[in-house]
Scaffold this motif. Structure first.
Motif, PDB file in Angstrom:
ATOM      1  N   TYR A  13      -1.734   8.488   3.160  1.00  0.00           N
ATOM      2  CA  TYR A  13      -2.578   7.990   2.065  1.00  0.00           C
ATOM      3  C   TYR A  13      -2.118   8.536   0.714  1.00  0.00           C
ATOM      4  CZ  TYR A  13      -6.762   5.986  -0.067  1.00  0.00           C
ATOM      5  OH  TYR A  13      -7.622   5.244  -0.834  1.00  0.00           O
ATOM      6  N   CYS A  14      -0.815   8.618   0.532  1.00  0.00           N
ATOM      7  CA  CYS A  14      -0.266   9.077  -0.748  1.00  0.00           C
ATOM      8  C   CYS A  14      -0.325   7.982  -1.813  1.00  0.00           C
ATOM      9  CB  CYS A  14       1.166   9.567  -0.575  1.00  0.00           C
ATOM     10  SG  CYS A  14       2.363   8.262  -0.186  1.00  0.00           S
ATOM     11  N   GLN A  15      -0.439   6.748  -1.404  1.00  0.00           N
ATOM     12  CA  GLN A  15      -0.581   5.562  -2.248  1.00  0.00           C
ATOM     13  C   GLN A  15       0.678   5.198  -3.032  1.00  0.00           C
ATOM     14  OE1 GLN A  15      -4.399   6.836  -4.143  1.00  0.00           O
ATOM     15  NE2 GLN A  15      -5.075   4.823  -3.416  1.00  0.00           N
ATOM     16  N   VAL A  16       1.815   5.788  -2.706  1.00  0.00           N
ATOM     17  CA  VAL A  16       3.056   5.443  -3.392  1.00  0.00           C
ATOM     18  C   VAL A  16       3.399   3.973  -3.167  1.00  0.00           C
ATOM     19  CG1 VAL A  16       5.552   5.883  -3.467  1.00  0.00           C
ATOM     20  CG2 VAL A  16       3.950   7.787  -3.392  1.00  0.00           C
ATOM     21  N   CYS A  17       3.128   3.449  -1.999  1.00  0.00           N
ATOM     22  CA  CYS A  17       3.389   2.032  -1.722  1.00  0.00           C
ATOM     23  C   CYS A  17       2.556   1.136  -2.640  1.00  0.00           C
ATOM     24  CB  CYS A  17       3.127   1.696  -0.259  1.00  0.00           C
ATOM     25  SG  CYS A  17       1.428   2.018   0.292  1.00  0.00           S
ATOM     26  N   GLN A  18       1.299   1.488  -2.821  1.00  0.00           N
ATOM     27  CA  GLN A  18       0.417   0.699  -3.682  1.00  0.00           C
ATOM     28  C   GLN A  18       0.846   0.798  -5.147  1.00  0.00           C
ATOM     29  OE1 GLN A  18      -3.267   2.542  -2.205  1.00  0.00           O
ATOM     30  NE2 GLN A  18      -3.954   0.455  -1.766  1.00  0.00           N
ATOM     31  N   GLY A  56       8.975  -6.247   0.038  1.00  0.00           N
ATOM     32  CA  GLY A  56       9.473  -5.006   0.615  1.00  0.00           C
ATOM     33  C   GLY A  56       9.419  -3.805  -0.305  1.00  0.00           C
ATOM     34  N   ALA A  57       8.888  -3.969  -1.522  1.00  0.00           N
ATOM     35  CA  ALA A  57       8.813  -2.824  -2.449  1.00  0.00           C
ATOM     36  C   ALA A  57       8.009  -1.690  -1.843  1.00  0.00           C
ATOM     37  CB  ALA A  57       8.203  -3.262  -3.782  1.00  0.00           C
ATOM     38  N   CYS A  58       6.940  -2.011  -1.144  1.00  0.00           N
ATOM     39  CA  CYS A  58       6.104  -0.976  -0.527  1.00  0.00           C
ATOM     40  C   CYS A  58       6.883  -0.208   0.540  1.00  0.00           C
ATOM     41  CB  CYS A  58       4.834  -1.589   0.048  1.00  0.00           C
ATOM     42  SG  CYS A  58       5.115  -2.899   1.265  1.00  0.00           S
ATOM     43  N   ALA A  59       7.653  -0.930   1.341  1.00  0.00           N
ATOM     44  CA  ALA A  59       8.419  -0.287   2.407  1.00  0.00           C
ATOM     45  C   ALA A  59       9.513   0.609   1.830  1.00  0.00           C
ATOM     46  CB  ALA A  59       9.032  -1.342   3.315  1.00  0.00           C
ATOM     47  N   ARG A  60      10.168   0.144   0.790  1.00  0.00           N
ATOM     48  CA  ARG A  60      11.221   0.953   0.169  1.00  0.00           C
ATOM     49  C   ARG A  60      10.646   2.197  -0.509  1.00  0.00           C
ATOM     50  NH1 ARG A  60      12.777  -4.283  -0.744  1.00  0.00           N
ATOM     51  NH2 ARG A  60      12.031  -4.292  -2.903  1.00  0.00           N
ATOM     52  N   ALA A  61       9.403   2.129  -0.950  1.00  0.00           N
ATOM     53  CA  ALA A  61       8.772   3.278  -1.611  1.00  0.00           C
ATOM     54  C   ALA A  61       8.152   4.265  -0.629  1.00  0.00           C
ATOM     55  CB  ALA A  61       7.694   2.785  -2.575  1.00  0.00           C
ATOM     56  N   CYS A  62       7.843   3.816   0.579  1.00  0.00           N
ATOM     57  CA  CYS A  62       7.145   4.662   1.548  1.00  0.00           C
ATOM     58  C   CYS A  62       8.035   5.816   1.995  1.00  0.00           C
ATOM     59  CB  CYS A  62       6.706   3.840   2.756  1.00  0.00           C
ATOM     60  SG  CYS A  62       5.784   4.817   3.962  1.00  0.00           S
ATOM     61  N   LEU A  63       7.529   7.017   1.811  1.00  0.00           N
ATOM     62  CA  LEU A  63       8.281   8.227   2.132  1.00  0.00           C
ATOM     63  C   LEU A  63       8.096   8.684   3.582  1.00  0.00           C
ATOM     64  CD1 LEU A  63       7.355  10.180  -1.119  1.00  0.00           C
ATOM     65  CD2 LEU A  63       9.461   8.897  -0.650  1.00  0.00           C
TER      66      LEU A  63
END
Length: 77
Positions: A13-18, A56-63
């Motif tokens: 729940y870091c919210q980086v994807c959002q 895919g921006a969310c997937a590329r950002a997900c750590l």
């Protein structure tokens, strides 16, 4: 077209994807404006709005590997 695979058990729940999604869509960092939604009730529940383009921006950002961008599997005929 690529597909997004969700592994909710990896979400922190870091919210980086959002933030990544909303920045791309609106030019602002606002999780409430993202096409990806995360609800947290003893763990993550990840969903995508009908307006999601599966960019895919969310997937590329997900750590943490909670959202993965994958090539669809083609079964041999």
């Amino acid at each position: 077209m690529k597909k997004l695979t969700v592994r909710e058990e990896n979400c922190t729940y870091c919210q980086v994807c959002q933030l990544s999604c909303s920045s791309l869509i609106t030019g602002r960092f606002n999780p409430h404006e993202a096409m990806i939604k995360i609800e947290w009730h003893d763990g993550a529940q990840i969903s995508f709005s009908e307006d999601c383009t599966i960019c895919g921006a969310c997937a590329r950002a997900c750590l943490y590997g909670a959202i993965l961008e994958e090539e669809p599997r083609h079964d041999p005929d």
